[in-house]
Design an enzyme around this catalytic site. Sequence first.
Site, PDB file in Angstrom:
ATOM      1  N   HIS A 205      19.169  -8.257 -16.814  1.00 17.50           N
ATOM      2  CA  HIS A 205      17.881  -7.609 -16.502  1.00 17.50           C
ATOM      3  C   HIS A 205      16.914  -8.541 -15.777  1.00 17.50           C
ATOM      4  O   HIS A 205      16.175  -8.119 -14.904  1.00 17.50           O
ATOM      5  CB  HIS A 205      17.233  -7.023 -17.776  1.00 17.50           C
ATOM      6  CG  HIS A 205      16.879  -8.033 -18.813  1.00 17.50           C
ATOM      7  ND1 HIS A 205      17.825  -8.627 -19.616  1.00 17.50           N
ATOM      8  CD2 HIS A 205      15.684  -8.564 -19.199  1.00 17.50           C
ATOM      9  CE1 HIS A 205      17.232  -9.466 -20.453  1.00 17.50           C
ATOM     10  NE2 HIS A 205      15.924  -9.447 -20.221  1.00 17.50           N
ATOM     11  N   LYS A 209      14.669 -13.445 -11.685  1.00 17.62           N
ATOM     12  CA  LYS A 209      13.769 -14.597 -11.888  1.00 17.62           C
ATOM     13  C   LYS A 209      14.290 -15.834 -11.177  1.00 17.62           C
ATOM     14  O   LYS A 209      13.554 -16.803 -10.972  1.00 17.62           O
ATOM     15  CB  LYS A 209      13.603 -14.877 -13.392  1.00 17.62           C
ATOM     16  CG  LYS A 209      12.679 -13.866 -14.063  1.00 17.62           C
ATOM     17  CD  LYS A 209      12.412 -14.268 -15.498  1.00 17.62           C
ATOM     18  CE  LYS A 209      11.463 -13.282 -16.166  1.00 17.62           C
ATOM     19  NZ  LYS A 209      11.361 -13.547 -17.612  1.00 17.62           N
ATOM     20  N   HIS A 234      10.245 -10.123  -9.672  1.00 14.81           N
ATOM     21  CA  HIS A 234      11.611 -10.411 -10.148  1.00 14.81           C
ATOM     22  C   HIS A 234      12.490  -9.161 -10.278  1.00 14.81           C
ATOM     23  O   HIS A 234      13.687  -9.234  -9.984  1.00 14.81           O
ATOM     24  CB  HIS A 234      11.619 -11.284 -11.422  1.00 14.81           C
ATOM     25  CG  HIS A 234      11.334 -10.564 -12.696  1.00 14.81           C
ATOM     26  ND1 HIS A 234      10.069 -10.399 -13.195  1.00 14.81           N
ATOM     27  CD2 HIS A 234      12.170  -9.939 -13.572  1.00 14.81           C
ATOM     28  CE1 HIS A 234      10.127  -9.730 -14.334  1.00 14.81           C
ATOM     29  NE2 HIS A 234      11.384  -9.439 -14.578  1.00 14.81           N
ATOM     30  N   ASP A 289      14.198  -5.395 -24.911  1.00 12.74           N
ATOM     31  CA  ASP A 289      13.592  -6.620 -24.388  1.00 12.74           C
ATOM     32  C   ASP A 289      12.262  -6.907 -25.084  1.00 12.74           C
ATOM     33  O   ASP A 289      11.979  -8.044 -25.487  1.00 12.74           O
ATOM     34  CB  ASP A 289      13.383  -6.446 -22.870  1.00 12.74           C
ATOM     35  CG  ASP A 289      13.212  -7.776 -22.152  1.00 12.74           C
ATOM     36  OD1 ASP A 289      13.688  -8.795 -22.685  1.00 12.74           O
ATOM     37  OD2 ASP A 289      12.627  -7.778 -21.051  1.00 12.74           O
TER      38      ASP A 289
HETATM   39 FE   LIG Z   1      11.890  -8.864 -16.743  1.00  9.49          FE
HETATM   40 FE   LIG Z   2      14.261 -10.453 -21.214  1.00  5.42          FE
END
Ligand SMILES: [Fe+2]
Ligand SMILES: [Fe+2]
Length: 355
Positions: A205, A209, A234, A289
């Site tokens: 996910h 980044k 990102h 998350d």
């Molecule tokens: Fe994220």
């Molecule tokens: Fe994460």
Amino acid sequence: MKDSTLHDLFERLDLFVLKRSDNGTYESIGSAPDWFEHLFPGVVGPNKPFVPGDWIPFLENFLFDADEFWEKNKKGRSFSGPWIETDTGGQEFSLEASAICLENAKILTIEHPRDAYNEQRKLLQSGRDCLLSNERLEEEVRRRTADIRNREEEVALRLLSAAECRDDETGAHIRRIGFYSVVLAKKLGWTIEEIDHIRIASTMHDIGKIGIPDSVLLKPGKLSDDEYEIMKQHPVIGGKMLADSKARMINMAHEIALCHHEKWDGSGYPQGLTGSEIPLSARIVAIADVYDALVHKRVYKPAIAEIASLNIMKESKGQHFDPDLFDLFLDSLDDFREIALYDGSEIFPVGSDDS
Ligand SMILES: [Fe+2]
Ligand SMILES: [Fe+2]
């Protein structure tokens, strides 16, 4: 029908025909065919009753069935099924016996089907070969599918380890996201294949980044508005990295990477999607998350107690999170708690393999 007529008929048919007497012995009608004499020399002769089971062990059981067949005076024939006799020279002869009721007479026939039997045997053999080659083919497909899947997983993990080097999100967090996602996918009744896909795809996910400059990604304090805008890129970067794949797992990884910061009410980023416009896989990962980030310590915040974390999340039900999915999440809290304890050691039993 006269016995002599029957005799002629049976000789032409190359049948050995026997008639059962009331005392359980058998007498031949007509002479025995050459192949029977060859296999059992001297067994048959005029006025020489015999019991076939004494000479042909295979027939012993069949004659019990034949007796029942004759007793009931059934129509048609009762077959013994083929068997093989071997002569003294090692040559094989296929034989088959039948019981018939003929005008109250109990008739036993023994025949040597020759070519017909060999044909059937060849057919059976080729059928068996075909089944075996199909089985081998399926095994090969299974093996290759597993190979491809393992390669996909390896590529994903290698990409992740590159991303992990640059971020405070640990490898354990990334793997836990996979496990939480499996729990919700199972609750949703996904197929085994789809569940396996999300286990791997969800771990990517935050792959985008990797494209965020260190000055922003690793900044210890609060981000400025400009820096936050850079950080918000990102999902776009990750989306581009994983776009246009022919593999379903990578497609799922693409939608998750691109959409995991979208919010149910449309206030998320990068596209401001609402409700079911957001792919379900990304809605699953959004819940996983946030839960994981709240209950664990990060460099910029301490761990928050679960009860407080849940209160924070409940306020976002229907705003940030898909409300139905959020209810499934609350139903699955026992599993989530167990997964939250996972600290990155290699073996983890929950949700990872028994999907
Ligand atoms: Fe994220
Ligand atoms: Fe994460």
